[in-house]
Design an enzyme around this catalytic site. Structure first.
Site, short mmCIF file in Angstrom:
data_model
loop_
_atom_site.label_atom_id
_atom_site.label_comp_id
_atom_site.label_asym_id
_atom_site.label_seq_id
_atom_site.Cartn_x
_atom_site.Cartn_y
_atom_site.Cartn_z
N HIS A 177 38.91 40.20 32.07
CA HIS A 177 39.64 39.64 33.21
C HIS A 177 41.13 39.45 32.88
CE1 HIS A 177 38.91 37.18 37.10
NE2 HIS A 177 40.14 37.69 37.10
N ARG A 215 36.83 41.96 42.16
CA ARG A 215 35.83 40.90 42.10
C ARG A 215 34.50 41.50 41.65
NH1 ARG A 215 39.69 38.41 42.01
NH2 ARG A 215 40.50 36.84 43.46
#
Length: 309
Positions: free
Chosen positions: A272, A224
């Protein structure tokens, strides 16, 4: 027949419709899966936090929200959600994360960048240490963190894992708590971040904790974005305290073009892609939880609202 609402981003329906219908049927459940079921008729909600659905109040009959993402930080605090929430755990997600983490760990361990980018005629014949002499720390020992720590240990690395609560994994030094975090980071040469995004984990890597690492350590973050203090990381990169950072997640995504990470010579940005939820495999997890819900069995991968994951 039960009604299962697919409430993810609209562009995901085409890729999920067939795998979900097949998996639910194979689980022995007769279900109507659709994107337009009236709220009062819905039994289960297959969900992604970027869905237009944000108010769960009208879904008075629903038994559970089955998240398609491993991360639940964007839904766990939704005050209209009063029913059980599950997170996504599936073999494809774990395998994809293990492959990405292992690949980038080996890249930095072996010094591949220096070898493929060296100038013609530069013959720097210095071998890397063997894996068992390389100290790797994995922060977060949930499903994904445990799988990655075990894969890295299997490759021979000297692996330390850290988690909030105590864990015990064969072949891995497991630490926990604040004192354990200090020990886990002290002298670490490669750090992999796979913690959840909670108020307690924000800026886990900051000026103080980055200073504990071995000089020139590598940071790998597929977890994250908020786990790292961006300014502290940039400062550590500039001084050489951190030798390189490979980052797959960010506080703002897509990462803004002007962000310093794009332009820093010691930062690798990936978009990502470390672990994508693949419909073929995630549909099996969803179908199993629907089967369990209809059989009165406990749901898998329930989210602890108090912990945030």
């Amino acid at each position: 027949m039960i009604n299962v609402l697919f409430a993810a981003h609209p562009d995901r329906w085409a890729s999920y419709e067939t795998p979900l219908k097949q998996a639910i049927a194979n689980a022995g459940v007769e279900a109507n899966l659709a994107t337009d079921i009236p709220p009062a008729d819905v039994d289960y909600i297959v969900y992604a936090p970027n869905s237009p659905l944000q108010d769960f109040t009208p879904y008075t009959r629903a038994k559970a929200v089955l998240n398609l993402w491993a991360g639940v930080e964007k839904i766990v605090g939704n005050e209209t959600l009063k029913i059980p929430l599950t997170r996504m755990v599936d073999p494809g997600l774990s395998q994809g994360m293990c492959e990405w983490v292992t690949g980038h760990t080996l890249r930095h361990h072996l010094g591949i960048d220096a070898h493929i980018n060296c100038a013609p005629g530069v013959w720097n014949n210095v071998p890397p240490p063997l894996a068992w002499d390389r100290k790797v720390t994995v922060l977060g020992l949930g499903e994904l963190g445990t799988a990655c720590a075990q894969m890295l240990a299997l490759a021979g690395f000297d692996v330390t894992g850290w988690s909030r609560s105590p864990k015990n994994l064969d072949g891995i030094r497991c630490l926990s708590g604040e004192e354990g975090l200090t020990k886990a980071l002290t002298g670490a040469e490669i750090v992999v971040l796979l913690l959840p995004d909670t108020p307690a984990t924000e800026n886990t890597l900051n000026a103080e904790t980055l200073g504990l690492l071995a000089k020139g350590a590598c940071i790998i973050n597929p977890g994250r974005g908020p786990l790292i203090d961006d300014d502290a990381l940039l400062a550590a990169l500039d001084t050489g305290q951190v030798g390189h950072a490979t980052l797959d997640v960010f506080r703002v995504e897509p990462l803004p073009e002007a962000h310093p990470f794009w332009h820093h010579p010691r930062v690798t940005v990936t978009p990502h892609v470390a672990a994508e939820t693949r419909p073929k495999y995630s549909a099996l997890t969803i179908a199993e939880n629907i089967r369990r819900g209809e059989a009165g069995a406990p749901l898998l991968h329930l989210v602890d609202r108090s912990a945030g994951y």
